[in-house]
Design a protein around this motif. Structure first.
Motif, short mmCIF file in Angstrom:
data_model
loop_
_atom_site.label_atom_id
_atom_site.label_comp_id
_atom_site.label_asym_id
_atom_site.label_seq_id
_atom_site.Cartn_x
_atom_site.Cartn_y
_atom_site.Cartn_z
N PRO A 148 -71.62 14.42 62.92
CA PRO A 148 -70.19 14.61 62.33
C PRO A 148 -69.28 14.11 63.53
O PRO A 148 -69.28 14.50 64.57
N THR B 34 -65.49 4.37 55.34
CA THR B 34 -64.69 5.01 56.06
C THR B 34 -63.39 4.50 56.16
O THR B 34 -62.21 5.23 56.34
N GLU C 11 -56.90 2.71 62.06
CA GLU C 11 -56.03 3.80 62.66
C GLU C 11 -55.52 3.20 63.94
O GLU C 11 -54.34 3.80 64.14
N THR D 292 -61.14 5.71 52.94
CA THR D 292 -61.25 6.92 52.75
C THR D 292 -60.33 7.43 54.09
O THR D 292 -59.57 8.48 53.94
N GLY D 293 -60.27 6.92 55.24
CA GLY D 293 -59.64 7.49 56.40
C GLY D 293 -60.37 8.45 57.05
O GLY D 293 -59.81 9.37 57.80
N ARG D 294 -61.58 8.56 56.83
CA ARG D 294 -62.59 9.70 57.21
C ARG D 294 -63.54 9.25 58.03
O ARG D 294 -64.03 8.17 57.85
N ARG D 295 -64.19 10.28 58.96
CA ARG D 295 -65.49 9.89 59.56
C ARG D 295 -66.62 9.82 58.64
O ARG D 295 -66.77 10.26 57.54
N THR E 129 -67.61 7.80 64.17
CA THR E 129 -66.55 6.65 63.47
C THR E 129 -67.22 5.50 63.09
O THR E 129 -68.48 5.14 63.57
N LEU F 37 -62.84 1.69 60.74
CA LEU F 37 -62.25 3.06 60.72
C LEU F 37 -61.07 2.85 62.04
O LEU F 37 -59.86 3.06 61.76
N GLU G 280 -69.08 11.55 58.20
CA GLU G 280 -69.64 12.86 57.34
C GLU G 280 -69.19 12.70 55.81
O GLU G 280 -69.66 13.34 55.05
N VAL G 281 -68.24 11.90 55.62
CA VAL G 281 -67.73 11.51 54.12
C VAL G 281 -69.03 11.04 53.44
O VAL G 281 -69.15 11.34 52.14
N GLU H 197 -70.75 13.76 50.97
CA GLU H 197 -70.38 14.15 49.83
C GLU H 197 -71.08 13.35 48.46
O GLU H 197 -70.90 12.07 48.40
#
Length: 124
Positions: free
Chosen positions: A61, A7, A72, A10-13, A64, A68, A15-16, A19
């Motif tokens: 979803p 996370t 941030e 990727t800078g994403r929560r 975090t 991450l 739910e990444v 994928e």
């Protein structure tokens, strides 16, 4: 072991992690942790890695991770605390599965491990 660095990178929560390509990376990280744990005497196996990823993929979803949140907020990341032990012990045991090392820049592989990763199987 897998969610935090992924996370943060990727800078994403979380739910990444659902994928397919990211889930595959997460499994590689978890399998490396299992291999290192087994080398240290833990009674765990690949099924444990699958269970962890399955649980991570059920998180709501928008959830975090601490790494991450640090990224941030512009704070230093906790690479060493979250992935450093696996990198160091993997190096000690000459693990040939290096996925965690790039996630923990504070713990680069030793010259011996780099040789092993290049396919030279010599011993210390």
């Amino acid at each position: 072991m897998s969610a935090n660095p992924i996370t943060a990178l990727t800078g994403r929560r979380v739910e990444v992690l659902t994928e397919p390509a990211v889930a595959e990376l997460a499994m590689r990280l978890l399998r490396e942790a299992v291999a290192v744990g087994v080398a240290e005497g833990a009674r765990i196996d690949d099924g444990d890695a699958r269970d962890v990823l399955a649980w991570l993929q059920t998180l709501a979803p928008g959830s975090t991770t601490s790494m991450l949140q640090d990224r941030e907020a512009g704070r230093p990341l906790e690479h060493d605390g979250l992935t450093g032990t696996v990198v160091r012990l993997g190096d000690h045991h000459a693990s040939t599965s290096p996925p965690t090392a790039p996630c923990s820049p504070s713990c680069p592989p030793s010259p011996h491990k780099r040789e092993l990763l290049r396919g030279r199987r010599g011993r210390r």
